[in-house]
Design a protein around this motif. Structure first.
Motif, short mmCIF file in Angstrom:
data_model
loop_
_atom_site.label_atom_id
_atom_site.label_comp_id
_atom_site.label_asym_id
_atom_site.label_seq_id
_atom_site.Cartn_x
_atom_site.Cartn_y
_atom_site.Cartn_z
N ALA A 186 0.78 -0.73 -0.23
CA ALA A 186 -0.43 0.09 -0.02
C ALA A 186 0.69 1.32 -0.06
CB ALA A 186 -0.51 -0.13 1.06
N VAL A 187 0.54 2.16 -0.80
CA VAL A 187 1.03 3.59 -0.81
C VAL A 187 0.03 4.73 -0.85
CG1 VAL A 187 3.25 4.50 -2.25
CG2 VAL A 187 2.51 2.74 -2.36
N ALA A 188 0.04 5.24 0.67
CA ALA A 188 -0.34 7.16 0.51
C ALA A 188 0.20 8.11 -0.44
CB ALA A 188 -0.49 6.46 1.71
N ALA A 189 -0.66 8.55 -0.55
CA ALA A 189 -0.20 9.58 -1.81
C ALA A 189 0.87 10.29 -0.64
CB ALA A 189 -1.73 10.73 -1.29
N GLY A 190 2.17 11.15 -1.18
CA GLY A 190 3.34 11.61 -0.82
C GLY A 190 2.71 13.23 0.07
N ASP A 191 1.45 13.67 -0.44
CA ASP A 191 1.00 15.16 0.53
C ASP A 191 -0.31 15.00 1.04
OD1 ASP A 191 -0.18 14.51 -1.80
OD2 ASP A 191 0.52 16.22 -2.90
N TRP A 246 -6.95 14.11 -13.33
CA TRP A 246 -6.75 13.55 -14.72
C TRP A 246 -5.84 14.58 -15.30
CZ3 TRP A 246 -9.09 18.84 -16.86
CH2 TRP A 246 -9.20 17.97 -18.13
N GLU A 247 -5.81 14.95 -15.16
CA GLU A 247 -4.88 17.00 -15.78
C GLU A 247 -3.44 16.23 -15.77
OE1 GLU A 247 -5.12 21.71 -15.90
OE2 GLU A 247 -5.05 20.78 -14.37
N SER A 248 -2.59 16.42 -14.60
CA SER A 248 -1.50 15.74 -14.59
C SER A 248 -0.80 14.37 -14.47
CB SER A 248 -1.09 16.40 -12.80
OG SER A 248 -1.83 18.12 -13.08
N THR A 249 -1.55 13.24 -13.89
CA THR A 249 -1.18 12.33 -14.38
C THR A 249 -1.06 11.37 -15.42
OG1 THR A 249 -0.79 12.26 -11.87
CG2 THR A 249 -0.34 10.66 -12.91
N LEU A 250 -2.96 11.40 -15.25
CA LEU A 250 -3.29 10.71 -16.47
C LEU A 250 -2.65 10.59 -17.95
CD1 LEU A 250 -5.41 7.71 -16.98
CD2 LEU A 250 -7.04 9.58 -17.36
N PRO A 251 -2.07 12.23 -18.18
CA PRO A 251 -2.39 11.64 -19.33
C PRO A 251 -0.60 11.23 -19.55
CG PRO A 251 -3.16 14.08 -19.06
CD PRO A 251 -2.97 12.98 -17.82
N GLU A 252 0.45 11.58 -18.76
CA GLU A 252 1.81 10.49 -18.50
C GLU A 252 1.21 8.77 -18.82
OE1 GLU A 252 5.36 12.38 -17.21
OE2 GLU A 252 3.65 13.71 -16.04
N LEU A 253 0.30 8.68 -17.79
CA LEU A 253 -0.61 7.21 -18.26
C LEU A 253 -0.54 6.11 -19.08
CD1 LEU A 253 -2.00 6.68 -13.89
CD2 LEU A 253 0.25 5.61 -14.71
N GLU A 254 -1.07 7.16 -19.66
CA GLU A 254 -1.62 7.15 -21.34
C GLU A 254 -0.57 5.79 -22.61
OE1 GLU A 254 -5.36 7.93 -22.93
OE2 GLU A 254 -5.73 9.41 -21.21
N ALA A 289 -3.71 11.89 -5.31
CA ALA A 289 -3.51 12.63 -6.46
C ALA A 289 -1.88 12.95 -6.51
CB ALA A 289 -3.81 14.47 -7.20
N ILE A 290 -0.85 11.61 -6.39
CA ILE A 290 0.62 11.74 -6.73
C ILE A 290 0.91 12.03 -8.25
CG2 ILE A 290 -0.06 10.52 -4.80
CD1 ILE A 290 1.49 7.70 -6.69
N PRO A 291 2.12 12.29 -8.46
CA PRO A 291 2.69 12.73 -9.35
C PRO A 291 2.88 11.48 -10.18
CG PRO A 291 4.10 12.79 -7.83
CD PRO A 291 2.28 12.49 -7.69
N ILE A 292 3.12 11.30 -11.50
CA ILE A 292 3.46 9.92 -12.24
C ILE A 292 4.90 9.00 -12.08
CG2 ILE A 292 5.37 11.12 -13.86
CD1 ILE A 292 3.07 7.98 -14.62
N ASP A 293 5.92 10.67 -10.94
CA ASP A 293 7.35 9.57 -10.44
C ASP A 293 7.03 8.69 -9.60
OD1 ASP A 293 8.37 11.57 -12.72
OD2 ASP A 293 9.09 12.94 -11.22
N MET A 294 6.04 8.70 -8.62
CA MET A 294 5.49 7.58 -7.48
C MET A 294 4.53 6.77 -8.33
SD MET A 294 4.40 10.00 -4.49
CE MET A 294 4.43 8.63 -3.53
#
Length: 231
Positions: A23-28, A83-91, A211-216
């Motif tokens: 399990a990983v919790a959001a960093g912020d 949706w705005e920051s991470t999903l495009p990079e996941l896609e 809403a964690i960043p792609i680097d995580m």
């Protein structure tokens, strides 16, 4: 925020997996928390994936080594941030190349977001016309436009027009409440599985929150892909 154990079933008969491998919790800590007194709703009987419109709200290959379930609330600002920051990079890096399949699950939090349930019904009506992702994107793009309205229905109809929906079919879907059971029953299954905030992500039976960043995301997904595909 506690890391809950998944109880095994989400989305009315879609098996996600039992237990909690990691399990990983959001960093912020960015996420909308389900109120402790949130009352569950009556669940629907088990249905097929077709009944649930799962294909319409899935991205990526069904043979991908990883399936990511996102439990989300369209009115949640943190879900919009994902949706705005991470999903495009996941896609770009995981879904489009066939490394991951991505499936949206309904988790409106009406105790926090009064227009969320209506937004989810609207999106599921769009799924019936195979326009879920177009409406998904429009709801997040224009979140500030509809979130504070006393009655967002006219706004949703205008978004439906922008997405190319049949207005007659959309109104019939709204009026009949034919998709309401999907939204309500999925929310209940999420609550029972211990999913307590949005956005939350179920990956191989484990939970990633916020809403964690792609680097995580990268080390988690890359390690699972390596393990499942032998590198």
């Amino acid at each position: 925020m506690q890391n809950p154990k998944l109880l095994g079933v989400l989305a009315i008969g879609v098996v996600v997996g039992a237990g909690l491998a990691w399990a990983v919790a959001a960093g912020d800590g960015k996420g909308a928390e389900v109120p402790q007194d949130a009352a569950p709703v009556d669940s629907a009987p088990q249905r097929t994936a077709q009944d649930l419109l799962l294909d319409a709200r899935s991205k990526g290959s069904s043979s991908a080594p990883i399936t990511i379930y996102e439990a989300s609330d369209f009115q949640c600002p943190y879900c919009r941030q994902f949706w705005e920051s991470t999903l495009p990079e996941l896609e770009r890096d995981y879904i489009a190349p066939g490394k991951a399949r991505f499936i949206f699950l309904n988790l409106p939090l009406p105790q926090l977001h009064e227009n969320a349930a209506a937004a989810h019904e609207f999106a599921m009506c769009a799924a019936k016309q195979d326009r879920f992702w177009e409406v998904h994107d429009l709801l997040y793009q224009h979140q500030q436009g509809w979130a504070g309205l006393s009655d967002p229905s006219r706004y949703f109809i205008s978004l439906g027009d922008s997405a190319g929906l049949s207005r007659d079919d959309l109104l019939q879907c709204f009026d009949s409440g034919s998709v309401r059971w999907i939204v309500q029953a999925e929310a209940q299954m999420n609550f029972r599985a211990g999913v307590s905030s949005t956005p939350s992500f179920i990956i191989e039976g484990a939970l990633l929150t916020g809403a964690i960043p792609i680097d995580m995301w990268r080390p988690i997904l890359d390690s699972i892909i390596t393990e499942k595909t032998g590198g």
